[in-house]
Design an enzyme around this catalytic site. Structure first.
Site, mmCIF file in Angstrom:
data_model
loop_
_atom_site.group_PDB
_atom_site.id
_atom_site.type_symbol
_atom_site.label_atom_id
_atom_site.label_comp_id
_atom_site.label_asym_id
_atom_site.label_seq_id
_atom_site.Cartn_x
_atom_site.Cartn_y
_atom_site.Cartn_z
ATOM 1 N N ARG A 70 0.850 -1.184 0.000
ATOM 2 C CA ARG A 70 0.000 0.000 0.000
ATOM 3 C C ARG A 70 0.892 1.243 0.000
ATOM 4 N NH1 ARG A 70 -2.141 1.085 4.235
ATOM 5 N NH2 ARG A 70 -1.310 -0.530 5.586
ATOM 6 N N GLY A 212 -2.610 -5.349 -4.067
ATOM 7 C CA GLY A 212 -3.468 -5.525 -2.893
ATOM 8 C C GLY A 212 -4.355 -4.365 -2.522
ATOM 9 N N GLY A 213 -4.041 -3.773 -1.381
ATOM 10 C CA GLY A 213 -4.881 -2.723 -0.817
ATOM 11 C C GLY A 213 -5.038 -1.495 -1.705
ATOM 12 N N HIS A 240 -10.875 -2.109 11.940
ATOM 13 C CA HIS A 240 -9.773 -2.949 11.471
ATOM 14 C C HIS A 240 -9.558 -4.062 12.492
ATOM 15 C CE1 HIS A 240 -5.282 -3.033 10.052
ATOM 16 N NE2 HIS A 240 -6.003 -3.929 9.435
ATOM 17 N N SER A 262 0.102 -3.631 12.405
ATOM 18 C CA SER A 262 0.757 -4.678 11.610
ATOM 19 C C SER A 262 1.875 -5.344 12.422
ATOM 20 C CB SER A 262 1.318 -4.091 10.323
ATOM 21 O OG SER A 262 2.192 -3.031 10.614
ATOM 22 N N CYS A 264 1.737 -7.900 14.419
ATOM 23 C CA CYS A 264 1.367 -8.455 15.724
ATOM 24 C C CYS A 264 0.724 -9.835 15.585
ATOM 25 C CB CYS A 264 0.417 -7.526 16.456
ATOM 26 S SG CYS A 264 1.218 -6.037 17.077
ATOM 27 N N ASP A 287 -9.557 -9.551 9.376
ATOM 28 C CA ASP A 287 -9.067 -8.197 9.098
ATOM 29 C C ASP A 287 -10.058 -7.072 9.389
ATOM 30 O OD1 ASP A 287 -6.892 -6.585 8.260
ATOM 31 O OD2 ASP A 287 -7.798 -6.323 6.290
ATOM 32 N N ARG A 379 2.145 -12.093 -0.378
ATOM 33 C CA ARG A 379 0.783 -12.388 0.091
ATOM 34 C C ARG A 379 0.240 -13.710 -0.434
ATOM 35 N NH1 ARG A 379 -1.693 -8.376 3.612
ATOM 36 N NH2 ARG A 379 0.000 -6.873 3.781
ATOM 37 N N ARG A 410 2.846 -4.301 19.944
ATOM 38 C CA ARG A 410 4.077 -5.061 20.147
ATOM 39 C C ARG A 410 5.013 -4.208 20.999
ATOM 40 N NH1 ARG A 410 8.030 -8.491 17.302
ATOM 41 N NH2 ARG A 410 6.453 -9.522 16.058
HETATM 42 O O1 TSX Z 1 1.315 -14.103 15.760
HETATM 43 C C1 TSX Z 1 1.944 -14.113 16.804
HETATM 44 N N1 TSX Z 1 1.263 -14.258 18.003
HETATM 45 C C2 TSX Z 1 -0.219 -14.329 18.014
HETATM 46 C C3 TSX Z 1 -0.646 -15.709 17.755
HETATM 47 C C4 TSX Z 1 -1.862 -16.179 17.950
HETATM 48 N N2 TSX Z 1 3.308 -13.984 16.769
HETATM 49 C C5 TSX Z 1 4.021 -13.765 15.519
HETATM 50 C C6 TSX Z 1 4.133 -12.286 15.278
HETATM 51 C C7 TSX Z 1 4.644 -11.915 13.947
HETATM 52 C C8 TSX Z 1 3.555 -11.694 12.939
HETATM 53 C C9 TSX Z 1 4.007 -14.031 17.935
HETATM 54 N N3 TSX Z 1 5.327 -13.941 18.182
HETATM 55 C C10 TSX Z 1 3.347 -14.199 19.157
HETATM 56 C C11 TSX Z 1 1.942 -14.338 19.201
HETATM 57 O O2 TSX Z 1 1.351 -14.505 20.256
HETATM 58 N N4 TSX Z 1 4.307 -14.200 20.147
HETATM 59 C C12 TSX Z 1 5.497 -14.031 19.519
HETATM 60 C C13 TSX Z 1 6.808 -13.978 20.188
HETATM 61 C C14 TSX Z 1 7.350 -15.384 20.328
HETATM 62 C C15 TSX Z 1 8.026 -15.980 19.290
HETATM 63 C C16 TSX Z 1 8.499 -17.281 19.444
HETATM 64 C C17 TSX Z 1 8.303 -17.957 20.645
HETATM 65 C C18 TSX Z 1 7.626 -17.348 21.670
HETATM 66 C C19 TSX Z 1 7.149 -16.072 21.521
HETATM 67 N N5 TSX Z 1 8.790 -19.242 20.904
HETATM 68 C C20 TSX Z 1 9.674 -19.976 20.238
HETATM 69 O O3 TSX Z 1 10.188 -19.523 19.261
HETATM 70 C C21 TSX Z 1 9.916 -21.338 20.711
HETATM 71 MN MN MN Z 2 -5.241 -5.196 7.878
#
Ligand code: TSX
Ligand code: MN
Length: 595
Positions: A70, A212-213, A240, A262, A264, A287, A379, A410
């Protein structure tokens, strides 16, 4: 034109646009499988779509390297007064913007087909749904709209002769001269791209991008920017937000809507499978949520989309198995890498990287390369119906009743795993001050704190100060039927830089606590920032988080919070006198609680 169009407004508009853009032909889409197959065949014959051997009926596309995301700098909210667009939006006066764009649109579809795409955002005929018609000169847009919206000749039937719709004009901005060879991803240079919204007349004009967007106008342009302005006028909400249904072991259902900036993992949460026994999670949307107060006074949400247009890098059977299963067939991929066995690949996919691949730019790639194989914003497109955990009620015309709102961001420090708002106004305060540290997926430097109120900064179609007021007004209307509000942070780190919370499936433990709060089963611990779980109330059965880490996860450092205040003040000052008094009061009270 392949069929006769009976709707007067649509007929006039098609004629106007064809006169201006001068396409070689006009084709009205009906959304059928035949039509889809025909479009794919054309895209295959011209080498634009690449078939994937391992995934039936799935194709890879490579965009122009300049057309990968975007373009917020080129996105406009064009209202009569600049004040109406507010401090978070680019603005230009409608007459001025239209004059510039009409010049660009002149003859811009020469050598191409003009596709008329009638679509419904939300189930066709639902009282919450809206009808749009996109005119586009991009067959890639047509097939993506087939998946992301409800494209159908039933939409034209529903319109009748005098029904209204939201006109969405799109051109890639790359006319073909007589005999000129087409490129694989035609588009206009950045200074000719415009993503324009005219919320006072429910109109969208997009020029110069196929991505995309910028190009699938039902999504961010209609369902968020135009819809948010309509929603304020009409007393509903366009947010959103993901929507999910959680079912407890007794079979009681809870519906959650959650807004995250974004990077998260919103799509991951939308499809998350609980780690706690007996709990079930189903996806309604990943979304966008459109929400209206129902006859019983509760807030009901629908997902206006029909598919997922998700970020591929980082998506794996580890992080999101349900998304991986959604894209095993009938999927489209954009800017992913292509392996020697004709399979897509991206950074963060399960297993070892391929020894050799063709990267998103079409160049040779090996794990020794210094660049990414897939673009960070690569994507996948898939129909929501292909998700193994799509909620059986995801297309219910009246929507699902929302019990819980979640906001988040985050943050590696300061912000605890979960807190509940004291009340609605405090929840709006939390949403309006939501902040996230930037990651490599953002533009700009990594680790900066960026405020992104309700994750709506790039998507609010009017003055953000008025948007905060609309949230407060909705709370007044909902009264004691209002959803409870929470703020989460899955990303807090220990001093040695390790994530303190396992996240993903274990986030179900946090959602379970929220449900127990809704049911009045657990009390809270009052802190200056909000209500925290009492010791022992968060279900950590089978979790391996040390006591110290757990304490760190919930630690409230008032001194650190005090340093947030000037940043919130600066953030709020942007909105001038459009910032509701009730939010100023929230900030004052917060300041006092920290003292
Ligand atoms: O999506 C994520 N969530 C929500 C899931 C339902 N991510 C990925 C974010 C990038 C888009 C996460 N990353 C989440 C999370 O709750 N937490 C983390 C941080 C994290 C990453 C790896 C581990 C633990 C926490 N563990 C190992 O790698 C083993
Ligand atoms: Mn979005």
């Amino acid at each position: 034109m392949n069929v006769e169009v009976n709707n007067t407004k649509l007929n006039t508009w098609i004629k106007e646009v064809s006169d201006l853009c001068q396409p070689d032909s006009v084709y009205v889409c009906n959304g059928s499988k035949d039509e889809y197959d025909q479009m794919i065949k054309t895209l295959l014959d011209s080498g634009i779509a690449m078939p994937l051997d391992k995934r039936p009926n799935s194709y890879l596309f490579r965009s122009d390297p300049s057309d990968v995301a975007r373009v917020e700098d080129r996105t406009y909210i064009s209202t009569t007064s600049q004040d109406e667009a507010g401090p978070t939006n680019n603005w230009m006066a409608p007459n001025e913007l239209k004059a510039i764009m009409k010049d660009l649109y002149k003859g811009c579809m020469k050598g191409r087909t003009l596709y008329v795409i009638p679509f419904s955002m939300g189930p066709i005929g639902s009282p919450i749904s809206k009808i749009g018609v996109e005119i586009s000169d991009s067959p890639y847009v047509v097939i993506n709209m087939h998946m992301m919206t409800r494209v159908s000749d039933r939409v034209l039937e529903l319109l009748g002769t005098d029904g209204d719709f939201i006109p969405c004009l799109h051109s890639i901005g790359a006319p073909l001269a007589e005999g000129q060879e087409d490129s694989k991803w035609p588009c206009a240079p950045i200074d000719k791209k415009y993503i324009s919204h005219f919320p006072e007349e429910n109109l969208i004009w997009s020029y110069g991008s196929g991505y995309g967007g910028n190009a699938l106008l039902g999504k961010k342009c209609l369902a968020l920017r135009i819809a948010s302005a309509m929603a304020r006028r009409e007393g509903w909400m366009a947010e959103h937000m993901l929507i999910l249904r959680l079912t407890n072991p007794e079979g009681k259902q809870y519906h959650i809507a959650a807004a995250f900036p974004s990077a998260c993992g919103k799509t991951n949460l939308a499809m998350m499978q609980p780690s706690i026994p007996g709990w079930k999670c189903e996806c309604v949307g990943d979304d966008i949520a459109w929400m209206k107060i129902g006859p019983d006074g509760r807030l009901y949400a629908i997902n206006p989309e029909a598919g997922f247009f998700g970020v591929a890098p980082g998506t794996s059977y580890e992080t999101n198995p349900m998304a991986m299963d959604s894209i095993r067939e009938n999927a489209l991929f954009t800017n992913c890498a292509l392996t020697d066995s004709n399979e897509v690949w991206w950074e963060g996919m399960d297993g070892d990287p391929p020894a050799h691949a063709i990267d998103w730019k079409g160049n040779d790639w090996t794990p020794a390369s210094s660049t990414d194989a897939a673009h960070p914003n690569a994507r996948f497109t898939a129909r929501a119906s292909q998700c193994p955990v799509i909620c059986e009620d995801w297309e219910k015309p009246e929507g699902v009743p929302i019990d819980i709102f979640i906001f988040g961001g985050r943050r590696s420090t300061v912000v605890p795993l979960v807190q509940e708002a004291f009340n609605w106004d405090h929840g709006v305060f939390l949403g309006s001050t939501a902040a996230s540290e930037t990651t490599a997926a953002n533009i700009g430097s990594v680790g900066n704190l960026r405020r992104d109120p309700f994750a709506m900064t790039p998507f609010c179609g009017y003055n953000m100060g008025d948007y905060f007021k609309h949230w407060l007004d909705m709370g007044d209307k909902l009264g004691d039927k209002a959803p409870r509000m929470f703020y989460v942070n899955w990303f807090r780190k220990s001093e040695d830089g390790k994530f303190l919370w396992p996240g993903f499936s274990d986030n179900s433990r946090v959602l379970k606590w929220m449900c127990e709060r809704v049911d009045g089963k657990v009390e809270t611990q009052e802190t200056p920032i909000g209500l925290l779980p009492k010791e022992g109330d968060l279900d950590v059965d089978g979790l391996e988080v040390s006591k110290e880490d757990f304490q760190e996860l919930f630690k409230i450092d008032t001194d650190a919070w005090k340093t947030e205040i000037p940043d919130i003040e600066k953030h709020f000052s942007k909105f001038g006198d459009r910032l509701p008094e009730r939010l100023k009061k929230q900030l004052d009270e917060f300041r006092k609680r920290l003292d």
